[in-house]
Design a protein around this motif. Structure first.
Motif, PDB file in Angstrom:
ATOM      1  N   PRO A  91       7.442 -14.598  -6.332  1.00 25.57           N
ATOM      2  CA  PRO A  91       6.072 -14.870  -6.787  1.00 25.57           C
ATOM      3  C   PRO A  91       5.000 -14.241  -5.897  1.00 25.57           C
ATOM      4  CG  PRO A  91       7.406 -16.840  -7.002  1.00 25.57           C
ATOM      5  CD  PRO A  91       8.265 -15.822  -6.307  1.00 25.57           C
ATOM      6  N   ALA A  92       5.209 -14.221  -4.595  1.00 27.29           N
ATOM      7  CA  ALA A  92       4.210 -13.662  -3.682  1.00 27.29           C
ATOM      8  C   ALA A  92       4.089 -12.151  -3.811  1.00 27.29           C
ATOM      9  CB  ALA A  92       4.558 -14.023  -2.237  1.00 27.29           C
ATOM     10  N   GLN A  93       5.085 -11.501  -4.452  1.00 21.04           N
ATOM     11  CA  GLN A  93       5.081 -10.044  -4.585  1.00 21.04           C
ATOM     12  C   GLN A  93       4.964  -9.577  -6.034  1.00 21.04           C
ATOM     13  OE1 GLN A  93       8.327  -8.169  -2.414  1.00 21.04           O
ATOM     14  NE2 GLN A  93       8.292  -9.754  -0.850  1.00 21.04           N
ATOM     15  N   ASP A  94       4.786 -10.487  -6.948  1.00 18.23           N
ATOM     16  CA  ASP A  94       4.725 -10.149  -8.373  1.00 18.23           C
ATOM     17  C   ASP A  94       3.310  -9.691  -8.724  1.00 18.23           C
ATOM     18  OD1 ASP A  94       5.585  -9.796 -10.942  1.00 18.23           O
ATOM     19  OD2 ASP A  94       5.398 -11.905 -11.502  1.00 18.23           O
ATOM     20  N   ARG A  95       2.920  -8.569  -8.152  1.00 21.43           N
ATOM     21  CA  ARG A  95       1.548  -8.073  -8.285  1.00 21.43           C
ATOM     22  C   ARG A  95       1.567  -6.597  -8.670  1.00 21.43           C
ATOM     23  NH1 ARG A  95      -0.943 -10.206  -2.603  1.00 21.43           N
ATOM     24  NH2 ARG A  95      -2.677  -8.881  -3.264  1.00 21.43           N
ATOM     25  N   ASP A  96       0.738  -6.224  -9.628  1.00 22.34           N
ATOM     26  CA  ASP A  96       0.642  -4.827 -10.058  1.00 22.34           C
ATOM     27  C   ASP A  96      -0.275  -4.055  -9.120  1.00 22.34           C
ATOM     28  OD1 ASP A  96       2.344  -5.058 -12.316  1.00 22.34           O
ATOM     29  OD2 ASP A  96       0.711  -6.034 -13.413  1.00 22.34           O
ATOM     30  N   GLU A  97       0.103  -4.047  -7.860  1.00 24.67           N
ATOM     31  CA  GLU A  97      -0.645  -3.375  -6.813  1.00 24.67           C
ATOM     32  C   GLU A  97       0.323  -2.558  -5.975  1.00 24.67           C
ATOM     33  OE1 GLU A  97      -2.869  -6.255  -4.584  1.00 24.67           O
ATOM     34  OE2 GLU A  97      -3.421  -7.371  -6.394  1.00 24.67           O
ATOM     35  N   PHE A  98      -0.241  -1.782  -5.036  1.00 30.59           N
ATOM     36  CA  PHE A  98       0.596  -0.908  -4.219  1.00 30.59           C
ATOM     37  C   PHE A  98       1.261  -1.687  -3.085  1.00 30.59           C
ATOM     38  CE2 PHE A  98       0.883   2.150  -0.587  1.00 30.59           C
ATOM     39  CZ  PHE A  98       1.989   2.847  -1.072  1.00 30.59           C
ATOM     40  N   ALA A  99       0.541  -1.980  -2.039  1.00 33.54           N
ATOM     41  CA  ALA A  99       1.124  -2.638  -0.874  1.00 33.54           C
ATOM     42  C   ALA A  99       0.038  -3.337  -0.087  1.00 33.54           C
ATOM     43  CB  ALA A  99       1.857  -1.620   0.007  1.00 33.54           C
ATOM     44  N   GLU A 100       0.455  -4.200   0.820  1.00 33.48           N
ATOM     45  CA  GLU A 100      -0.490  -4.920   1.662  1.00 33.48           C
ATOM     46  C   GLU A 100       0.030  -4.962   3.088  1.00 33.48           C
ATOM     47  OE1 GLU A 100      -2.740  -9.278   1.914  1.00 33.48           O
ATOM     48  OE2 GLU A 100      -1.127  -8.942   0.455  1.00 33.48           O
ATOM     49  N   GLU A 101      -0.825  -4.581   4.015  1.00 33.17           N
ATOM     50  CA  GLU A 101      -0.469  -4.682   5.415  1.00 33.17           C
ATOM     51  C   GLU A 101      -0.525  -6.142   5.842  1.00 33.17           C
ATOM     52  OE1 GLU A 101      -1.838  -2.930   9.786  1.00 33.17           O
ATOM     53  OE2 GLU A 101      -2.632  -2.037   7.933  1.00 33.17           O
ATOM     54  N   VAL A 102       0.490  -6.585   6.575  1.00 34.73           N
ATOM     55  CA  VAL A 102       0.566  -7.996   6.948  1.00 34.73           C
ATOM     56  C   VAL A 102       0.877  -8.138   8.441  1.00 34.73           C
ATOM     57  CG1 VAL A 102       1.295  -8.744   4.653  1.00 34.73           C
ATOM     58  CG2 VAL A 102       3.032  -8.131   6.363  1.00 34.73           C
ATOM     59  N   GLN A 103       0.557  -9.314   8.956  1.00 38.73           N
ATOM     60  CA  GLN A 103       0.928  -9.694  10.309  1.00 38.73           C
ATOM     61  C   GLN A 103       2.116 -10.664  10.226  1.00 38.73           C
ATOM     62  OE1 GLN A 103      -0.591  -8.031  12.769  1.00 38.73           O
ATOM     63  NE2 GLN A 103      -1.751  -7.033  11.124  1.00 38.73           N
ATOM     64  N   LYS A 104       2.651 -11.043  11.369  1.00 41.37           N
ATOM     65  CA  LYS A 104       3.907 -11.803  11.371  1.00 41.37           C
ATOM     66  C   LYS A 104       3.805 -13.164  10.695  1.00 41.37           C
ATOM     67  CE  LYS A 104       6.197  -9.559  15.245  1.00 41.37           C
ATOM     68  NZ  LYS A 104       6.729  -9.691  16.618  1.00 41.37           N
ATOM     69  N   GLU A 105       2.606 -13.736  10.663  1.00 44.13           N
ATOM     70  CA  GLU A 105       2.497 -15.033   9.992  1.00 44.13           C
ATOM     71  C   GLU A 105       2.761 -14.926   8.487  1.00 44.13           C
ATOM     72  OE1 GLU A 105      -1.786 -13.475  10.470  1.00 44.13           O
ATOM     73  OE2 GLU A 105       0.055 -13.583  11.678  1.00 44.13           O
ATOM     74  N   ARG A 106       2.768 -13.688   7.971  1.00 42.16           N
ATOM     75  CA  ARG A 106       3.052 -13.477   6.544  1.00 42.16           C
ATOM     76  C   ARG A 106       4.527 -13.211   6.276  1.00 42.16           C
ATOM     77  NH1 ARG A 106      -1.063 -11.394   3.448  1.00 42.16           N
ATOM     78  NH2 ARG A 106       0.473 -11.424   1.762  1.00 42.16           N
ATOM     79  N   ILE A 107       5.358 -13.278   7.283  1.00 33.09           N
ATOM     80  CA  ILE A 107       6.792 -13.052   7.060  1.00 33.09           C
ATOM     81  C   ILE A 107       7.359 -13.942   5.952  1.00 33.09           C
ATOM     82  CG2 ILE A 107       9.081 -13.344   8.116  1.00 33.09           C
ATOM     83  CD1 ILE A 107       7.994 -12.092  10.648  1.00 33.09           C
ATOM     84  N   PRO A 108       6.932 -15.208   5.818  1.00 31.88           N
ATOM     85  CA  PRO A 108       7.452 -16.008   4.697  1.00 31.88           C
ATOM     86  C   PRO A 108       7.217 -15.371   3.322  1.00 31.88           C
ATOM     87  CG  PRO A 108       6.452 -17.446   6.317  1.00 31.88           C
ATOM     88  CD  PRO A 108       6.144 -16.033   6.752  1.00 31.88           C
ATOM     89  N   ASP A 109       6.185 -14.535   3.191  1.00 31.81           N
ATOM     90  CA  ASP A 109       5.944 -13.855   1.913  1.00 31.81           C
ATOM     91  C   ASP A 109       6.930 -12.718   1.671  1.00 31.81           C
ATOM     92  OD1 ASP A 109       3.861 -15.521   1.296  1.00 31.81           O
ATOM     93  OD2 ASP A 109       2.290 -14.132   1.971  1.00 31.81           O
TER      94      ASP A 109
END
Length: 308
Positions: free
Chosen positions: A212-230
């Protein structure tokens, strides 16, 4: 010097057209407008990696092409075919002087990479741009094949790929319900890849689901380590520079040793798998698309899909 090369190339093309009287042209609508191109171009320059793959796949060898990412100058899977092709710098740093010296009769590029030099390119030869990169390789291949006068070959290439993707989907069966996560680890930048990416689009075509967190019609998103659960999914496919330079290796080790990463269910189940960055990301064309299908067949333990 550069201006004189542009002028010479332009006048040379005009002279050939005027003297032979045999060259006919077609209008191609593309990202920058409408351009008249030769019916049978002989000296084609290609300014994207995915475009080079497309041309080679339909039997066209460019006289000049941008260098492969992370290669000197070509990826191994296209090196033999490009042995006589002149490298022209990278997609985002094209060597215009060398390009002009090749006296091309057609230039093909991409608005994302080369919009700022479109007018300079057009002064050298008829220039056609695709609109986008990311997940647009199939649309781009259709444009390229039409532009070089090999539309039928392009249609067959795409039809064969679609047939292979459908065969893989049938073979994988219930495993299509798995939610697949895509992550790229680069020094200084880690990104979650969404559906409008090269690999994301192919996974969607086959029928795989995304978390669900990646079901997006987009390219990519830069994340930091707190986003590892995504990054969680039933399976995680991740990639980093294939050559494993020290900086990339250290970054990858840093992220994949983090407690949040180690706590992901896919990681604990042994279903977090490193895959080839070339195949899943940087190659971006039809050769790599077919190689990605082959890799998935191995991962899921099913026969290599065929087009028949």
């Amino acid at each position: 010097m550069l201006k004189s090369l542009f002028t010479s190339a332009l006048l040379g093309s005009a002279l050939v057209l005027g003297m032979t009287g045999l060259t006919t042209a077609r209008e191609i609508t593309h990202a920058m407008g409408v351009t008249e191109v030769p019916d049978a171009p002989q000296r084609i320059v290609m300014l994207t990696n995915e475009g080079t793959e497309a041309l080679l796949y339909i039997g066209v060898v460019p006289v000049g092409a941008v260098q492969s990412w992370d290669a000197d100058p070509w990826y191994a899977h296209v090196a033999d075919a490009l042995k006589d092709t002149v490298p022209l710098g990278f997609e985002n740093a094209v060597n215009l002087e060398v390009l002009a010296s090749l006296e091309p009769d057609l230039i093909i590029g991409n608005k994302v990479r080369q919009e700022k030099i479109y007018d300079q390119l057009s002064a050298i030869a008829p220039t056609v741009f695709a609109e986008d990169l990311s997940g647009s390789w199939k649309d781009n291949l259709a444009l390229y094949s039409r532009t070089v006068g090999k539309e039928a070959e392009g249609q067959k290439a795409l039809a064969d790929f679609d047939a292979r993707a459908a065969a893989l989907a049938a073979a994988v069966g219930p495993a299509l319900e798995e939610q697949l996560s895509l992550v790229r680890f680069s020094p200084g930048r880690t990104r979650i890849y969404y559906k409008d990416t090269f690999a994301g689009g192919i996974l969607a075509q086959i029928g795989f689901k995304r978390p669900p967190a990646q079901d997006r019609d987009e390219f990519a998103e830069e994340v930091q380590k707190e986003r590892i659960p995504d990054m969680a999914g039933d399976r995680i496919f991740y990639f980093s520079a294939d050559a494993d330079p020290d900086e990339a290796k250290a970054n990858l080790a840093d992220w994949t040793s983090d407690p949040l990463w180690l706590n992901l269910e896919a990681v604990k189940a042994g279903k977090a798998q490193r895959v080839s960055e070339l195949v899943w990301n940087t190659g971006g064309g039809i050769y790599c698309a077919n190689m990605l299908l082959d890799e998935l067949a191995v991962i899921y333990g099913v026969p290599t899909p065929t087009a028949n």
